[in-house]
Design a protein around this motif. Sequence first.
Motif, PDB file in Angstrom:
ATOM      1  N   LEU A  31       0.651  -1.075  -0.212  1.00 49.78           N
ATOM      2  CA  LEU A  31       0.038   0.079   0.014  1.00 49.78           C
ATOM      3  C   LEU A  31       0.725   1.281   0.021  1.00 49.78           C
ATOM      4  O   LEU A  31       0.566   2.394  -0.940  1.00 49.78           O
ATOM      5  N   ILE A  32       2.050   1.307   0.823  1.00 52.21           N
ATOM      6  CA  ILE A  32       2.748   2.460   0.742  1.00 52.21           C
ATOM      7  C   ILE A  32       3.600   2.593  -0.670  1.00 52.21           C
ATOM      8  O   ILE A  32       3.633   3.680  -1.221  1.00 52.21           O
ATOM      9  N   ARG A  33       4.016   1.613  -1.376  1.00 49.22           N
ATOM     10  CA  ARG A  33       4.544   1.685  -2.530  1.00 49.22           C
ATOM     11  C   ARG A  33       3.739   2.126  -3.505  1.00 49.22           C
ATOM     12  O   ARG A  33       3.940   2.920  -4.320  1.00 49.22           O
ATOM     13  N   ILE A  34       2.237   1.417  -3.441  1.00 43.09           N
ATOM     14  CA  ILE A  34       1.509   1.790  -4.538  1.00 43.09           C
ATOM     15  C   ILE A  34       1.029   3.369  -4.461  1.00 43.09           C
ATOM     16  O   ILE A  34       0.953   3.949  -5.500  1.00 43.09           O
ATOM     17  N   LEU A  35       0.886   3.697  -3.289  1.00 47.29           N
ATOM     18  CA  LEU A  35       0.565   5.098  -2.899  1.00 47.29           C
ATOM     19  C   LEU A  35       1.693   6.009  -3.730  1.00 47.29           C
ATOM     20  O   LEU A  35       1.198   7.372  -4.207  1.00 47.29           O
ATOM     21  N   SER A  36       2.631   5.663  -3.352  1.00 47.95           N
ATOM     22  CA  SER A  36       4.010   6.605  -3.798  1.00 47.95           C
ATOM     23  C   SER A  36       3.992   6.652  -5.518  1.00 47.95           C
ATOM     24  O   SER A  36       4.328   7.409  -6.190  1.00 47.95           O
ATOM     25  N   GLN A  37       3.527   5.465  -5.899  1.00 44.14           N
ATOM     26  CA  GLN A  37       3.687   5.504  -7.626  1.00 44.14           C
ATOM     27  C   GLN A  37       2.170   6.197  -8.099  1.00 44.14           C
ATOM     28  O   GLN A  37       2.537   6.939  -9.058  1.00 44.14           O
ATOM     29  N   ALA A  38       1.324   6.165  -7.189  1.00 47.79           N
ATOM     30  CA  ALA A  38       0.097   7.064  -7.565  1.00 47.79           C
ATOM     31  C   ALA A  38       0.405   8.339  -7.827  1.00 47.79           C
ATOM     32  O   ALA A  38      -0.096   9.280  -8.488  1.00 47.79           O
ATOM     33  N   THR A  39       1.144   8.772  -6.538  1.00 49.69           N
ATOM     34  CA  THR A  39       1.480  10.273  -6.433  1.00 49.69           C
ATOM     35  C   THR A  39       2.522  10.758  -7.633  1.00 49.69           C
ATOM     36  O   THR A  39       2.446  11.770  -7.860  1.00 49.69           O
ATOM     37  N   ARG A  40       3.188   9.856  -8.133  1.00 46.87           N
ATOM     38  CA  ARG A  40       3.909  10.131  -9.367  1.00 46.87           C
ATOM     39  C   ARG A  40       3.304  10.082 -10.680  1.00 46.87           C
ATOM     40  O   ARG A  40       4.032  10.316 -11.721  1.00 46.87           O
ATOM     41  N   GLY A  41       2.162   9.686 -10.654  1.00 50.27           N
ATOM     42  CA  GLY A  41       1.432   9.546 -12.082  1.00 50.27           C
ATOM     43  C   GLY A  41       1.561   8.342 -12.726  1.00 50.27           C
ATOM     44  O   GLY A  41       1.377   8.244 -14.129  1.00 50.27           O
ATOM     45  N   ALA A  42       1.925   7.126 -11.901  1.00 47.38           N
ATOM     46  CA  ALA A  42       2.213   6.026 -12.844  1.00 47.38           C
ATOM     47  C   ALA A  42       0.732   5.294 -13.133  1.00 47.38           C
ATOM     48  O   ALA A  42       0.694   4.582 -14.121  1.00 47.38           O
ATOM     49  N   PHE A  43      -0.338   5.636 -12.486  1.00 42.18           N
ATOM     50  CA  PHE A  43      -1.628   5.304 -12.687  1.00 42.18           C
ATOM     51  C   PHE A  43      -2.636   6.057 -12.013  1.00 42.18           C
ATOM     52  O   PHE A  43      -2.311   6.969 -11.189  1.00 42.18           O
ATOM     53  N   ALA A  44      -3.831   6.016 -12.523  1.00 39.58           N
ATOM     54  CA  ALA A  44      -4.988   6.758 -11.932  1.00 39.58           C
ATOM     55  C   ALA A  44      -5.208   6.548 -10.419  1.00 39.58           C
ATOM     56  O   ALA A  44      -5.256   5.397 -10.028  1.00 39.58           O
ATOM     57  N   ALA A  46      -8.067   6.762  -8.941  1.00 43.49           N
ATOM     58  CA  ALA A  46      -8.979   5.914  -8.787  1.00 43.49           C
ATOM     59  C   ALA A  46      -8.876   4.334  -8.861  1.00 43.49           C
ATOM     60  O   ALA A  46      -9.753   3.411  -8.389  1.00 43.49           O
ATOM     61  N   ASP A  47      -7.764   4.188  -9.529  1.00 39.29           N
ATOM     62  CA  ASP A  47      -7.546   2.420  -9.813  1.00 39.29           C
ATOM     63  C   ASP A  47      -6.647   1.996  -8.600  1.00 39.29           C
ATOM     64  O   ASP A  47      -6.061   0.907  -8.717  1.00 39.29           O
ATOM     65  N   LEU A  48      -6.627   2.599  -7.609  1.00 39.57           N
ATOM     66  CA  LEU A  48      -5.572   2.215  -6.231  1.00 39.57           C
ATOM     67  C   LEU A  48      -6.053   0.994  -5.943  1.00 39.57           C
ATOM     68  O   LEU A  48      -5.022   0.120  -5.868  1.00 39.57           O
ATOM     69  N   SER A  49      -7.307   0.744  -5.840  1.00 44.49           N
ATOM     70  CA  SER A  49      -7.637  -0.766  -4.840  1.00 44.49           C
ATOM     71  C   SER A  49      -7.334  -1.993  -5.985  1.00 44.49           C
ATOM     72  O   SER A  49      -6.937  -2.987  -5.494  1.00 44.49           O
ATOM     73  N   LEU A  50      -7.577  -1.462  -7.265  1.00 47.98           N
ATOM     74  CA  LEU A  50      -7.199  -2.683  -8.196  1.00 47.98           C
ATOM     75  C   LEU A  50      -6.032  -3.099  -8.184  1.00 47.98           C
ATOM     76  O   LEU A  50      -5.798  -4.034  -8.506  1.00 47.98           O
ATOM     77  N   VAL A  51      -5.176  -1.919  -8.512  1.00 49.60           N
ATOM     78  CA  VAL A  51      -3.795  -2.306  -8.645  1.00 49.60           C
ATOM     79  C   VAL A  51      -3.212  -2.745  -7.431  1.00 49.60           C
ATOM     80  O   VAL A  51      -2.282  -3.879  -7.475  1.00 49.60           O
ATOM     81  N   LEU A  52      -3.669  -2.610  -6.230  1.00 47.70           N
ATOM     82  CA  LEU A  52      -3.383  -3.065  -4.767  1.00 47.70           C
ATOM     83  C   LEU A  52      -3.697  -4.699  -5.036  1.00 47.70           C
ATOM     84  O   LEU A  52      -2.840  -5.591  -4.615  1.00 47.70           O
ATOM     85  N   SER A  53      -4.860  -4.816  -5.403  1.00 47.74           N
ATOM     86  CA  SER A  53      -5.279  -6.606  -5.488  1.00 47.74           C
ATOM     87  C   SER A  53      -4.533  -7.162  -6.280  1.00 47.74           C
ATOM     88  O   SER A  53      -4.200  -8.400  -6.268  1.00 47.74           O
ATOM     89  N   TYR A  54      -4.277  -6.494  -7.713  1.00 43.79           N
ATOM     90  CA  TYR A  54      -3.338  -7.230  -8.537  1.00 43.79           C
ATOM     91  C   TYR A  54      -1.965  -7.506  -8.094  1.00 43.79           C
ATOM     92  O   TYR A  54      -1.531  -8.702  -8.325  1.00 43.79           O
TER      93      TYR A  54
END
Length: 371
Positions: A31-44, A46-54
């Motif tokens: 969750l910490i790593r994906i939040l960091s990627q989301a703030t850098r614009g790697a993905f939307a 809104a797709d945070l929960s999906l990316v975390l699940s995958y």
Amino acid sequence: MLFDSSVRRELWRSFIGTLVVLLTVVLTMLLIRILSQATRGAFAPADLSLVLSYTLIGQLPVMVALALFVAVVTVLSRLWRDSEMVVWQVSGASQFAFIKPLLKMAWPAIVLVALCTLVARPWAQNQTEVLKQRYEQRSDMARVAPGQFQTSADGKRVFFIDSHSDGQQTARNVFMVMTDKGQESVVTAREGLLQLDQGLRYLVLAQGERTQTDLTTGEKTLSHFSTARIAVGDAPDVALKVPEPRSMSTLDLLAIPTRQAQAELTWRIGLIWATFNMVLAGLSLAAGNARRNSNWNLVYALLVFVVYFNLLSLSQSWVSKGKLEWISGLLLIHGGLTLGALFMIWWRDGAVLPGRHVSRRAWAASQAEGV
């Protein structure tokens, strides 16, 4: 029957408890790593929960293998420490007799690892790539939510807009900060529109002003414009993107005779084999002495796990570089550990070796008597 059921019941309790702890720790780190990627614009966002699940699906096989290994080592170590193992051995249960209940307990976990590795993980990786590619196709204006600051994909621009219009292609009240080659520019405009011209992205701004600062000298330049066009990067060409081996199905990898495909097959099949080997390795490494209050076997088990899984990744790298054939890599690393674990179990079971003529039953009896 009592021997079989009691061992499996305790293994299941330890396995489920260990897996829950691992899932909690890994989920927090992801969750910490994906939040960091989301703030850098790697993905939307809104797709945070999906990316975390995958991503969690991709990490699940390793966690299941580790939880199974820890369960086997901790349960059997406790049996040795509390002298229960000696009782079972005196009763006629050899070390090889433990393989049957261990595999009866472990086969659902091995099947789960196989399904996740061969089917679920490639699908999850593919879905993650689809989300990222879909987000890359959107303009920088469309990535920005009204009233929020957002960094561009290359990290050189920060956007802020007041509202969207024209299907999220035109933005109103645009604020943008650009940093490049020692120059910092602050641009404000009433409207902004993204256009594509000869494979390049351009941001067309209307009715605004630009303040440019030289970060070295501090010199500032102010200019007003009615229309301005700023290059913001290349247009994405998703059609030319080749899918990564990690996101390809296992059947597709078997049909592609490339080193990268064979390296990915080495990792997938090797992880399934490694899960089976964790059961045998745990049985061979858990043996101890009830008269010695020592946990060195746990340290050895942890060291074996770390080295083994590093060799798993290393074999994938060797196959991708052509230094090793993928079938040879599987037989060398995983087959070698299987034979080594079986030899250790055979040796600890009291097999007759040169210079060692003590039977298993006599050795267990001496352990029970404390001689």
